[in-house]
Design an enzyme around this catalytic site. Structure first.
Site, PDB file in Angstrom:
ATOM      1  CG  ASP A  97      64.252  31.810  31.080  1.00  0.00           C
ATOM      2  OD1 ASP A  97      65.308  31.353  30.603  1.00  0.00           O
ATOM      3  OD2 ASP A  97      63.138  31.628  30.553  1.00  0.00           O
ATOM      4  CE  LYS A  98      70.240  33.953  26.117  1.00  0.00           C
ATOM      5  NZ  LYS A  98      69.994  33.101  24.946  1.00  0.00           N
ATOM      6  CG  HIS A  99      63.737  35.174  25.432  1.00  0.00           C
ATOM      7  ND1 HIS A  99      63.021  33.994  25.511  1.00  0.00           N
ATOM      8  CD2 HIS A  99      63.438  35.707  24.221  1.00  0.00           C
ATOM      9  CE1 HIS A  99      62.328  33.828  24.399  1.00  0.00           C
ATOM     10  NE2 HIS A  99      62.572  34.856  23.594  1.00  0.00           N
ATOM     11  CB  SER A 100      68.640  35.539  22.590  1.00  0.00           C
ATOM     12  OG  SER A 100      69.070  36.090  21.369  1.00  0.00           O
ATOM     13  CB  THR A 137      66.537  27.772  21.892  1.00  0.00           C
ATOM     14  OG1 THR A 137      67.351  28.935  21.971  1.00  0.00           O
ATOM     15  CG2 THR A 137      66.941  26.794  22.967  1.00  0.00           C
ATOM     16  NE  ARG A 185      56.418  39.973  16.028  1.00  0.00           N
ATOM     17  CZ  ARG A 185      57.317  39.639  16.968  1.00  0.00           C
ATOM     18  NH1 ARG A 185      57.010  38.775  17.907  1.00  0.00           N
ATOM     19  NH2 ARG A 185      58.507  40.173  16.963  1.00  0.00           N
ATOM     20  CB  SER A 200      56.849  38.249  21.504  1.00  0.00           C
ATOM     21  OG  SER A 200      57.338  36.961  21.266  1.00  0.00           O
ATOM     22  CE  LYS A 204      58.538  33.554  23.869  1.00  0.00           C
ATOM     23  NZ  LYS A 204      57.964  34.211  22.708  1.00  0.00           N
ATOM     24  CE  LYS A 205      61.562  34.076  28.481  1.00  0.00           C
ATOM     25  NZ  LYS A 205      62.157  32.738  28.463  1.00  0.00           N
TER      26      LYS A 205
HETATM   27  N1  URA Z   1      62.028  36.123  20.817  1.00  0.00           N
HETATM   28  C1  URA Z   1      60.689  36.066  21.069  1.00  0.00           C
HETATM   29  O1  URA Z   1      60.249  35.228  21.843  1.00  0.00           O
HETATM   30  N2  URA Z   1      59.905  36.935  20.462  1.00  0.00           N
HETATM   31  C2  URA Z   1      60.348  37.875  19.614  1.00  0.00           C
HETATM   32  O2  URA Z   1      59.563  38.627  19.109  1.00  0.00           O
HETATM   33  C3  URA Z   1      61.737  37.933  19.344  1.00  0.00           C
HETATM   34  C4  URA Z   1      62.561  37.038  19.974  1.00  0.00           C
END
Ligand code: URA
Length: 467
Positions: A97-100, A137, A185, A200, A204-205
């Site tokens: 996976d990729k996250h930003s 997204t 937040r 955070s 999820k990952k």
């Molecule tokens: N993406 C996330 O899921 N959490 C964050 O805190 C910042 C970006």
């Protein structure tokens, strides 16, 4: 009563802290014990911690920080707040996976998830909504009529079997405690906290049971962290905590001063993602997609070198394979087949009207001659937010048709009067203050035209890939 409430079932003599005591402990700079972090998260999930207490704890963490051990436990506790995803054994080693960390105009996930699926990966992407001025997204995908980001774990498995990827939201079943913290937040000025971002993202990952993850850590004027040094610290925390969780995490440090690509705004970004999936679109977007995807393929052992990984990913865009997966994902996540097909088989002109379209469009012109040095993403995002593309309260509906197109590129020479931006809005006209803010975002210099540097500046690798 809340002031003396115990923090969960483990409020025994071994763990006697009340929520106010935990907040005080962190506020005063002490380290929280594993059981204390876990009981705070349990209280979140069970709804026994008040919103004011959550906000206070978030601010205490934002100001005092957490060490890697505390961050790991917070990540695990958030991940365990909901259901754990389970996949067939045969998928071991294929889950990526990729996250930003969030940017302006960042539609990379829309392209990368199907492109990786086309390379044979399984991509169970749990994504986010807009945070602060950055776009999310999930909000972009919801610009496509019918697209549903709510998918049960069983539906996710079916999507991975049939399509190879899905993009879904955190929910009551999936990482619910992160959902609670994320929303609070956003309204308590606690977004820019290194341990909170790390926990955070990685919670999820961890639920996705990945083997490899690449995180796009943005830095610059429109990123959560303006400086590359601070972004590097976040990258190192993500890689370090990832290793403790058994996930191979690489972090790419990328610039976020000007928007990524030419379009910002939900519907317009879907259109631009489709162009990239067709093998076209802006160069900076394609470069970032192929670099992040290529790194993933290499780190996950599906490409022998980074260069070959980049080429492999690019070939999926050029051949139409990635676009085919995107169409299949749209259909499997609720978009009517004829719409999915029309979106994925026509040209940009043929797609007109299929995605949300704003009633008014205004073009602004360069006030003087010059070379485009920068187009400041932050004021552009702030104006779009005020025009309805962002939320001021959690859960508020968005205008998917509001957005902007950049008509010029960084490094381009302009003469006075050249149209440089087209704003799509609800009308009837842009206010003088919006007009001024947008015009001030265009930074021109007297220098010669130039080719901008790629936005990827550094790739931080997991310990297993170093020397
Ligand atoms: N993406 C996330 O899921 N959490 C964050 O805190 C910042 C970006």
């Amino acid at each position: 009563m809340a002031a003396t409430q115990r923090t969960g079932p483990d409020s025994s003599p071994q763990n006697p802290s009340t929520i106010p005591e935990l907040i005080k402990k962190k506020r005063d700079g002490a380290r929280l014990e594993d059981a204390e972090i876990r009981s705070f998260v349990q209280g979140l999930t069970e709804g026994t911690v008040q919103e004011a207490q959550i906000g206070a704890m978030l601010m205490a963490i934002r100001l005092q920080g957490m060490d890697l051990g505390e961050t790991e436990i917070l990540t695990r506790a958030l991940a365990e707040s909901g259901q754990q995803l389970q996949w067939p054994e045969a998928w071991g080693g294929l889950l990526v996976d990729k996250h930003s960390t969030g940017g302006v105009g960042d539609k990379v996930s829309l392209v990368l998830a199907p492109a990786l699926a086309a390379c044979g990966c399984k991509v169970p992407m749990i994504s986010g909504r807009g945070l602060g001025h950055t776009g999310g997204t999930l909000d972009k995908l919801e610009a496509i009529p019918g697209f549903s980001v709510v998918q049960s774990p069983e539906q996710m498995q079916e999507l991975l079997e049939r399509v190879g990827c899905c993009i879904v939201g955190q929910s009551r079943e999936l990482v619910p405690a992160d959902g609670i913290l994320y929303a609070i937040r956003d309204v308590t000025a606690t977004v820019d906290s290194l341990p909170l971002i790390t926990a955070s993202i990685l919670s999820k990952k961890a639920v996705e049971r990945l083997s490899t993850l690449v995180v796009d850590v943005k830095f610059g004027e429109a990123a959560i962290f303006p400086s590359q040094e601070r972004a590097r610290e976040l990258a190192q925390a993500l890689v370090g905590v990832g290793a403790r969780l058994g996930i191979r995490v690489a972090a790419a440090l990328t610039t976020m001063d000007s928007p990524l690509g030419r379009c910002v705004g939900h519907g317009l970004e879907v259109e631009e993602a489709l162009q990239c999936l067709e093998g076209g679109g802006p160069t900076d977007l394609r470069d970032l997609v192929t670099q992040l995807g290529g790194s993933l393929l290499w780190l996950n052992g599906q490409a022998p070198t980074l260069t070959k990984g980049v080429a492999q990913l690019g070939a999926m865009l050029d051949s139409g394979s990635a676009l085919g997966r995107f169409q299949a994902m749209l259909e499997a996540q609720g978009v009517a087949s004829d719409l999915a097909q029309a979106l994925c088989s026509g040209s940009s002109a043929q797609r007109q009207g299929l995605l949300p379209t704003a009633p008014f469009k205004d073009e602004l012109r360069a006030a003087s001659e010059g070379t485009v040095q920068m187009i400041q993403a932050l004021p552009l995002a702030q104006v779009l937010h005020e025009l309805g593309a962002g939320r001021t309260r959690a859960g508020e509906p968005l205008h998917h048709d509001v957005g902007l197109e950049l008509l010029v590129t960084i490094g381009q020479r302009l003469s006075a009067g050249t149209p440089w931006i087209r704003v799509h809005h609800k009308g009837p006209s842009l206010s003088p203050s919006h007009h001024q803010k947008l015009q001030e975002a265009l930074k021109l210099s007297d220098g010669a035209p130039f080719v901008p540097d790629p936005c990827l500046r550094e790739l931080i690798l997991p310990p297993s890939m170093k020397g």
